[in-house]
Design a protein around this motif. Sequence first.
Motif, PDB file in Angstrom:
ATOM      1  N   GLY A  36     -15.755  28.699  20.228  1.00  0.00           N
ATOM      2  CA  GLY A  36     -15.275  29.594  19.920  1.00  0.00           C
ATOM      3  C   GLY A  36     -15.271  31.010  18.598  1.00  0.00           C
ATOM      4  O   GLY A  36     -15.569  29.830  17.391  1.00  0.00           O
TER       5      GLY A  36
ATOM      6  N   ASP B 159     -14.255  28.776  15.827  1.00  0.00           N
ATOM      7  CA  ASP B 159     -14.483  27.424  15.543  1.00  0.00           C
ATOM      8  C   ASP B 159     -15.516  27.388  14.147  1.00  0.00           C
ATOM      9  O   ASP B 159     -15.945  27.932  13.816  1.00  0.00           O
TER      10      ASP B 159
ATOM     11  N   GLY C  68     -15.452  32.149  23.055  1.00  0.00           N
ATOM     12  CA  GLY C  68     -14.060  32.820  23.545  1.00  0.00           C
ATOM     13  C   GLY C  68     -13.118  33.096  22.295  1.00  0.00           C
ATOM     14  O   GLY C  68     -13.767  32.869  21.562  1.00  0.00           O
TER      15      GLY C  68
ATOM     16  N   TRP D  82     -11.356  31.076  20.692  1.00  0.00           N
ATOM     17  CA  TRP D  82     -10.601  29.876  20.296  1.00  0.00           C
ATOM     18  C   TRP D  82     -10.452  29.434  18.773  1.00  0.00           C
ATOM     19  O   TRP D  82     -11.669  29.879  18.479  1.00  0.00           O
ATOM     20  N   THR D  83     -10.140  28.704  18.678  1.00  0.00           N
ATOM     21  CA  THR D  83     -10.382  27.579  17.310  1.00  0.00           C
ATOM     22  C   THR D  83     -10.950  26.111  17.869  1.00  0.00           C
ATOM     23  O   THR D  83     -10.939  26.191  18.998  1.00  0.00           O
TER      24      THR D  83
ATOM     25  N   THR E 236     -10.128  23.406  18.124  1.00  0.00           N
ATOM     26  CA  THR E 236      -8.756  22.050  18.596  1.00  0.00           C
ATOM     27  C   THR E 236      -8.983  23.008  19.904  1.00  0.00           C
ATOM     28  O   THR E 236      -7.542  22.448  20.727  1.00  0.00           O
ATOM     29  N   GLU E 237      -8.481  24.237  20.361  1.00  0.00           N
ATOM     30  CA  GLU E 237      -7.954  24.630  21.213  1.00  0.00           C
ATOM     31  C   GLU E 237      -9.308  25.428  22.294  1.00  0.00           C
ATOM     32  O   GLU E 237      -8.756  25.372  23.177  1.00  0.00           O
TER      33      GLU E 237
ATOM     34  N   VAL F  20      -8.400  23.231  25.172  1.00  0.00           N
ATOM     35  CA  VAL F  20      -6.863  22.529  25.533  1.00  0.00           C
ATOM     36  C   VAL F  20      -6.945  24.589  26.664  1.00  0.00           C
ATOM     37  O   VAL F  20      -6.798  24.866  27.338  1.00  0.00           O
ATOM     38  N   ARG F  21      -6.473  25.440  25.823  1.00  0.00           N
ATOM     39  CA  ARG F  21      -6.902  27.149  25.661  1.00  0.00           C
ATOM     40  C   ARG F  21      -7.805  27.169  26.437  1.00  0.00           C
ATOM     41  O   ARG F  21      -7.771  28.298  27.514  1.00  0.00           O
ATOM     42  N   GLY F  22      -8.948  26.986  26.181  1.00  0.00           N
ATOM     43  CA  GLY F  22     -10.166  27.418  26.996  1.00  0.00           C
ATOM     44  C   GLY F  22     -10.543  26.477  28.012  1.00  0.00           C
ATOM     45  O   GLY F  22     -11.998  26.239  28.954  1.00  0.00           O
TER      46      GLY F  22
ATOM     47  N   THR G 240     -12.314  40.407  20.782  1.00  0.00           N
ATOM     48  CA  THR G 240     -10.971  40.081  20.508  1.00  0.00           C
ATOM     49  C   THR G 240     -10.431  41.756  20.312  1.00  0.00           C
ATOM     50  O   THR G 240     -10.919  42.850  20.250  1.00  0.00           O
TER      51      THR G 240
END
Length: 509
Positions: free
Chosen positions: A231, A234, A259, A261-262, A264-265, A268-270, A303
């Motif tokens: 991410g 990340d 993606g 994302w962070t 931790t995401e 989850v999101r990914g 983004t």
Amino acid sequence: MRDGVVLLADHYAPSSTVRGTLLVRTPYGGRFPSSLIFARVYAAHGYHVVLQSVRGTSGSGGVFEPMVNEVADGADTVAWLRDQRWFTGTFGTLGVSYLGFTQWALLVDPPPELTAAVVTVGPHDFSASSWSTGSFTVNDFLGWSDAMARQEDDGDGPVQSGLRQLTARRRLARATAGLPLGAAGRALLGSGAPWYESWLEHPDTGDPFWRPYRFGAALDTVQVPVLLVSGWQDLFVDQTMAQYRRLADRGVEVGLTVGPWTHTEVPVRGLGVLTRESLDWFDTHLAGVGGPARRSPVRVFVTGGDGWRNLEHWPPATTPRSWWLHPGERLDVTDSAVGSAEFVYDPADPTPTVGGRLLAPGGGYRRDDALAARADVLVFTGAPLTEGLLVFGCPTVELEHSSDNPHVDVFVRVSEVDTRGRSHNVSDGYRRLAGASGPVRIELDPIAHRFTAGARIRLLIAGGCLPRFARNTGTGEPPVSAVGLRPATHTITFGESRLTLPIGDDRPG
């Protein structure tokens, strides 16, 4: 294991046609959500899955020493795997974060049966994760150490465990703000995580101490197809990019997905993207079924409103474009500005972290108007863009910098100010300097981002970013024991001080 220690594992067997075997080695236990996202989904798709708890975690024998036992234990686990009657003869590996690190440990000396790997936000060099900027990444790795120490505390009931989780962020914030850093961290950790001080005591990434934590050799030995997932926010995205470059340069088949994302995401999101692409990768390279694993080798999320884009390689072709620092807090496309600007960094009131590549909550894309308003932050903002700009790669900042204190850090950030005047972070960079004056060049985090027409590009310059990075106390004392605090006045001379962005092709497709 070779020393007689027994590690525990769960074996998930498919009830339908068998496609292959997968190995997952984790320090986080085999319960939900690991049991679902790393085991049940893949077993339902036809794969035997071995979900193993690494040494000293979740009932496995021995003592947990982060990273240092994973090469030997990984090899011994494969030796055990060969003797199982249900083993399919070849296997793949997968996993997120530390589970990715255990994969790189196995790939240092790849077993012949290993035919594919999916490494998600997984570092190969923990010394670089901790100290690559010259400042310790205290919030993430003190917080992670605390979480690892507490997860093995089975004596707590659900009430005590819940209360501890509710207060974890507050306790971590108190510890990262405390001095000396070693004692403040120990007050948080209690008797747990005995490794913490040793990490603080070795700021040189070339120190032999870090050899067991560094598996860069795997990037020169791996031959099997590797899918890398990360991410943009990340904390390990820089290492993922290094992994991609090393493997691609050697001609290894490597896929890259990044993606918005962070850390931790990602699971989850990914999770949907991660699961689909992982199954496609294993179906192609392990099971030998289906078509090509991917539409293109590289898939990145742009983004700023563009969404997903398929690329042949990373980064794509770009053209550098620069903006120079000018009086009046301006960024301008013209160079040779005259003058300077200065700010005072006070370690007693350190510049705070706002968003960015954090493991902990609070990271990612955030409004940073309040950060830009601080007296210890220089701000340079460009004119509204007449057209959108598509950026692929790492921005760079070059500064003509000096200070009245040789012990200083420099934090730089590129932000985007939208048409309503709201500022959000895009890319960060950080460096502990070796002297009081001289040119400074900082490479910022990699990005795929569109600056929209009408928005403005902003550059922030500061002397710290606590708690993401341990503050520079300004005294030159060892980080583990430093208690003195000495402010520093930073001066940025305009001249050749500039921000450079790698501008990509904006044509459709």
